[in-house]
Design a protein around this motif. Structure first.
Motif, PDB file in Angstrom:
ATOM      1  N   GLY A  64       0.716  -1.452  -0.428  1.00 10.09           N
ATOM      2  CA  GLY A  64       0.196   0.145   0.347  1.00 10.09           C
ATOM      3  C   GLY A  64       0.640   1.245  -0.194  1.00 10.09           C
ATOM      4  N   ASN A  65       0.265   2.568  -0.499  1.00 13.04           N
ATOM      5  CA  ASN A  65       1.015   3.334  -0.151  1.00 13.04           C
ATOM      6  C   ASN A  65       0.918   4.316   1.612  1.00 13.04           C
ATOM      7  N   GLY A  66       1.049   5.851   1.102  1.00 11.87           N
ATOM      8  CA  GLY A  66       1.327   5.910   2.581  1.00 11.87           C
ATOM      9  C   GLY A  66      -0.501   6.157   3.142  1.00 11.87           C
ATOM     10  N   HIS A  67      -1.688   6.110   2.392  1.00 11.75           N
ATOM     11  CA  HIS A  67      -3.082   6.536   2.904  1.00 11.75           C
ATOM     12  C   HIS A  67      -2.833   4.539   3.781  1.00 11.75           C
ATOM     13  N   ALA A  68      -2.442   4.185   2.970  1.00 14.85           N
ATOM     14  CA  ALA A  68      -2.675   2.466   3.625  1.00 14.85           C
ATOM     15  C   ALA A  68      -1.803   2.646   5.129  1.00 14.85           C
ATOM     16  N   GLY A  69      -0.849   3.054   4.849  1.00 16.95           N
ATOM     17  CA  GLY A  69      -0.043   3.468   5.734  1.00 16.95           C
ATOM     18  C   GLY A  69      -1.114   4.036   7.445  1.00 16.95           C
ATOM     19  N   TRP A  70      -1.201   4.789   6.672  1.00 10.65           N
ATOM     20  CA  TRP A  70      -2.283   5.323   7.611  1.00 10.65           C
ATOM     21  C   TRP A  70      -3.463   4.271   8.426  1.00 10.65           C
ATOM     22  N   GLU A  71      -4.013   3.966   7.768  1.00 10.14           N
ATOM     23  CA  GLU A  71      -5.518   3.377   8.663  1.00 10.14           C
ATOM     24  C   GLU A  71      -4.810   2.069   8.403  1.00 10.14           C
ATOM     25  N   GLN A  91      -1.495  19.619   4.746  1.00  8.56           N
ATOM     26  CA  GLN A  91      -2.688  18.792   4.828  1.00  8.56           C
ATOM     27  C   GLN A  91      -2.483  17.692   5.014  1.00  8.56           C
ATOM     28  N   PHE A  92      -1.566  17.179   5.297  1.00  9.75           N
ATOM     29  CA  PHE A  92      -1.486  15.768   5.579  1.00  9.75           C
ATOM     30  C   PHE A  92      -1.925  15.359   6.573  1.00  9.75           C
ATOM     31  N   GLY A  93      -1.717  16.537   8.243  1.00 10.21           N
ATOM     32  CA  GLY A  93      -2.048  16.331   9.128  1.00 10.21           C
ATOM     33  C   GLY A  93      -3.798  15.540   9.149  1.00 10.21           C
ATOM     34  N   HIS A 142       5.067  13.916  11.660  1.00 12.66           N
ATOM     35  CA  HIS A 142       7.134  14.572  11.859  1.00 12.66           C
ATOM     36  C   HIS A 142       7.366  16.249  10.504  1.00 12.66           C
ATOM     37  N   VAL A 143       7.461  15.901   9.636  1.00 14.04           N
ATOM     38  CA  VAL A 143       7.393  16.971   8.000  1.00 14.04           C
ATOM     39  C   VAL A 143       6.214  16.402   7.207  1.00 14.04           C
ATOM     40  N   ASP A 144       5.178  17.639   7.325  1.00 10.54           N
ATOM     41  CA  ASP A 144       3.661  17.886   6.445  1.00 10.54           C
ATOM     42  C   ASP A 144       4.799  18.278   5.738  1.00 10.54           C
ATOM     43  N   THR A 145       4.592  17.181   4.632  1.00  6.22           N
ATOM     44  CA  THR A 145       5.161  17.368   2.683  1.00  6.22           C
ATOM     45  C   THR A 145       4.566  18.591   2.261  1.00  6.22           C
ATOM     46  N   ALA A 146       3.488  19.338   2.994  1.00  6.02           N
ATOM     47  CA  ALA A 146       2.493  20.111   2.301  1.00  6.02           C
ATOM     48  C   ALA A 146       3.258  21.173   2.799  1.00  6.02           C
ATOM     49  N   VAL A 171       3.527   9.105  14.658  1.00  4.23           N
ATOM     50  CA  VAL A 171       4.052   9.495  13.787  1.00  4.23           C
ATOM     51  C   VAL A 171       3.938   8.802  12.236  1.00  4.23           C
ATOM     52  N   ASP A 172       3.833  10.055  11.591  1.00  2.77           N
ATOM     53  CA  ASP A 172       3.663   9.799  10.196  1.00  2.77           C
ATOM     54  C   ASP A 172       5.017  10.647   9.634  1.00  2.77           C
ATOM     55  N   CYS A 173       6.617   9.365   9.604  1.00  2.00           N
ATOM     56  CA  CYS A 173       7.566  10.071   8.758  1.00  2.00           C
ATOM     57  C   CYS A 173       7.240   9.790   7.980  1.00  2.00           C
ATOM     58  N   ILE A 174       6.380   9.149   6.933  1.00  2.69           N
ATOM     59  CA  ILE A 174       6.395   9.340   4.899  1.00  2.69           C
ATOM     60  C   ILE A 174       7.483  10.134   4.743  1.00  2.69           C
ATOM     61  N   ALA A 175       7.296  11.384   4.998  1.00  2.53           N
ATOM     62  CA  ALA A 175       8.109  12.882   4.379  1.00  2.53           C
ATOM     63  C   ALA A 175       9.751  12.442   4.973  1.00  2.53           C
ATOM     64  N   SER A 176      10.191  11.954   5.926  1.00  3.73           N
ATOM     65  CA  SER A 176      10.899  12.071   6.908  1.00  3.73           C
ATOM     66  C   SER A 176      12.240  11.305   6.910  1.00  3.73           C
ATOM     67  N   CYS A 196       7.375   3.408   1.306  1.00  7.09           N
ATOM     68  CA  CYS A 196       8.583   3.064   0.612  1.00  7.09           C
ATOM     69  C   CYS A 196       9.105   3.882  -0.070  1.00  7.09           C
ATOM     70  N   GLN A 197       8.273   5.240  -0.320  1.00  4.02           N
ATOM     71  CA  GLN A 197       9.006   5.978  -2.524  1.00  4.02           C
ATOM     72  C   GLN A 197       9.407   7.182  -1.637  1.00  4.02           C
ATOM     73  N   LYS A 198       9.580   7.883  -0.914  1.00  2.00           N
ATOM     74  CA  LYS A 198      10.250   9.014  -0.494  1.00  2.00           C
ATOM     75  C   LYS A 198      11.347   8.758  -0.091  1.00  2.00           C
ATOM     76  N   GLY A 199      12.246   9.116   0.961  1.00  2.00           N
ATOM     77  CA  GLY A 199      13.413   8.561   1.770  1.00  2.00           C
ATOM     78  C   GLY A 199      13.750   6.985   1.423  1.00  2.00           C
TER      79      GLY A 199
HETATM   80  C1  LIG Z   1       3.841  11.179   0.497  1.00  2.00           C
HETATM   81  C2  LIG Z   1       2.782  11.516   2.026  1.00  2.00           C
HETATM   82  C3  LIG Z   1       1.297  10.853   2.767  1.00  2.00           C
HETATM   83  C4  LIG Z   1       0.657  10.206   1.510  1.00  2.00           C
HETATM   84  O1  LIG Z   1       1.708   9.061   0.765  1.00  2.00           O
HETATM   85  P1  LIG Z   1       0.927   8.234  -0.308  1.00  2.00           P
HETATM   86  O2  LIG Z   1       1.373   8.018  -0.647  1.00  2.00           O
HETATM   87  O3  LIG Z   1       0.430   9.711  -1.797  1.00  2.00           O
HETATM   88  O4  LIG Z   1      -0.460   7.722   0.481  1.00  2.00           O
HETATM   89  C5  LIG Z   1       1.402  11.049   3.908  1.00  2.00           C
HETATM   90  N1  LIG Z   1       2.101  11.729   5.063  1.00  2.00           N
HETATM   91  C6  LIG Z   1       3.094  12.112   4.436  1.00  2.00           C
HETATM   92  C7  LIG Z   1       4.116  13.551   5.266  1.00  2.00           C
HETATM   93  C8  LIG Z   1       3.711  12.048   3.427  1.00  2.00           C
HETATM   94  O5  LIG Z   1       4.676  13.139   2.502  1.00  2.00           O
END
Ligand SMILES: *Cc1c(COP(=O)(O)O)cnc(C)c1O
Length: 400
Positions: A64-71, A91-93, A142-146, A171-176, A196-199
């Motif tokens: 899954g993607n980050g949204h899947a990680g949240w859920e 936006q991400f928070g 942690h870092v809001d990507t928006a 903590v959402d560390c998707i961008a950090s 997996c698609q960022k750092g």
């Molecule tokens: C990219 C991102 C998401 C969303 O990830 P998706 O893979 O687009 O679902 C959520 N939170 C943060 C901080 C992000 O950078």
């Protein structure tokens, strides 16, 4: 005439640049998913994933993607009707809060806007007001990507402790993760979410949830954790298939293995330091462009509250959109759109952009992107201050 032919650079904050080594590792036929090499290789991913998050706790992997990680985090942390306190600085928070609400969780949002960091005094007050301890967990980016705002996680932990509140910290560390310094255990974090698609430099398709032993015990029996989302069997499988509750994402796993090898070879502190220097180069350039030009500036005033992997900025509408188009079509650099700063139908939308400096990036890529941005400003006659490239160069020269 276009000068874009050559290797393009996608400098949007995710998906990030995929290393050739990761791409090569992924390029293979289906392995046996019942025995042999894949099973051994995957066993080795768990310890390395713990290292990048700074934890000795558990880790669950999801397709899954980050949204899947949240859920995934929501499903395990909460039962229906439990309450979440969400800190939003972009936006991400807000989106994490929406996903929790849609799952039947009661959500209280502390919205600090799009340009100011979270006020830990307000967090402490909200927790103190919850005398019945209805709030089961505090959720934050942690870092809001928006907005590119970084939240001070140790300060948040301190505020929670000061309030004497037992809520778990997620903590959402998707961008950090793999970009910005992060220490899950040292900072007292119970749950960390990443993708997996960022750092982690791997094509979109995998999410990860790390959780402490305390979180495992407190959340056992959560009624939202359906068989697919439950983190227990994924983190402590008795059979290989349980790690994904089904077929493994085989190609992605080979890519992730290569990416984790690259991080280990460079050294995690060095990975963070590289991001810090490249971020500093981008910030120095914006400081110079914006000197005497109030239309140009970074979204976050205080460098201590800026993420090291992405910089959100304004350029004055419609110049951000014009510059993005120029950079992509004339020079092969794709910058990020301004996300959540203004609706896309609002003319103000065209005043925002983001520069990513995330993952598989080095000095020549960041300096090249900045030089291209300046060339675009010149070509498009966008007013800007002088000396940006010299300032960015100084940062790289000192930091290398
Ligand atoms: C990219 C991102 C998401 C969303 O990830 P998706 O893979 O687009 O679902 C959520 N939170 C943060 C901080 C992000 O950078």
């Amino acid at each position: 005439m276009s000068l874009a032919h050559g290797r393009p650079y996608l400098a949007i904050p995710g998906p990030s640049v995929i290393p050739d080594r990761v791409l090569r590792a992924m390029h293979q036929g289906s392995p046996n998913i019942y025995e042999g090499h894949l099973i051994e290789m995957v066993a080795g991913l768990f310890p390395d994933l713990r290292v990048v998050a700074g934890t000795t706790g558990h880790v669950a992997m999801y397709i899954g993607n980050g949204h899947a990680g949240w859920e995934a985090a929501n499903a395990n942390l909460f039962s229906r009707g439990d309450k979440a306190l969400v800190l939003a600085v972009g936006q991400f928070g807000l989106s994490w809060a929406n996903s929790a609400r849609a799952m039947g969780i009661e959500v209280e949002v502390l919205d600090f806007g799009k340009s100011t960091p979270a006020d830990m005094g307000q967090v402490e007050a909200a927790l103190r007001a919850d005398t019945g301890h209805k709030i089961k967990a505090v959720l934050t980016t942690h870092v809001d990507t928006a907005s590119s705002i970084k939240t001070d996680i140790p300060a948040l932990r301190k505020a929670m402790d000061a309030a004497g509140h037992p809520a778990l910290l997620a903590v959402d560390c998707i961008a950090s993760l793999g970009c910005d310094e992060y220490r899950m255990d040292d900072w007292g974090v119970d749950v960390t979410v990443a993708a997996c698609q960022k750092g982690l430099m791997t094509p979109p398709g995998m999410a990860f949830v790390w959780f402490s032993e305390a979180a495992r015990q407190r959340c056992a029996g959560s009624d939202l954790a359906s068989p697919y989302w439950a983190w227990g069997p994924r983190a402590e499988p008795t059979e290989f298939w349980q790690i994904w509750d089904g077929t493994a994402p085989t190609s992605h796993l080979y890519g992730l293995r290569a990416a984790l090898d690259m991080i280990r070879e460079e050294g995690l502190p060095q990975v963070w330091a590289r991001h810090r220097v490249l971020a500093g180069a981008v910030w120095a350039a914006f400081d110079a462009w914006g000197a005497g030009n109030p239309a140009i500036g970074m979204n976050v005033a205080d460098p201590a509250h800026r993420g090291w992997s992405v910089t959100a900025a304004r350029l004055g509408a419609p110049h951000a959109t014009r510059l993005r188009e120029w950079c992509e079509t004339k020079a092969g650099v794709t910058l990020g759109i301004g996300l959540g700063m203004a609706p896309s139908t609002d003319p103000a939308y065209h005043g925002f952009l983001r520069v990513a400096h995330m993952g598989h990036v080095n000095a020549h890529m960041t300096l090249g992107a900045l030089a291209v941005m300046e060339a675009g400003m010149v070509a498009l006659e966008i007013p800007h201050g002088p000396g940006a490239l010299a300032a960015a160069t100084q940062v790289v020269a000192k930091g290398a």
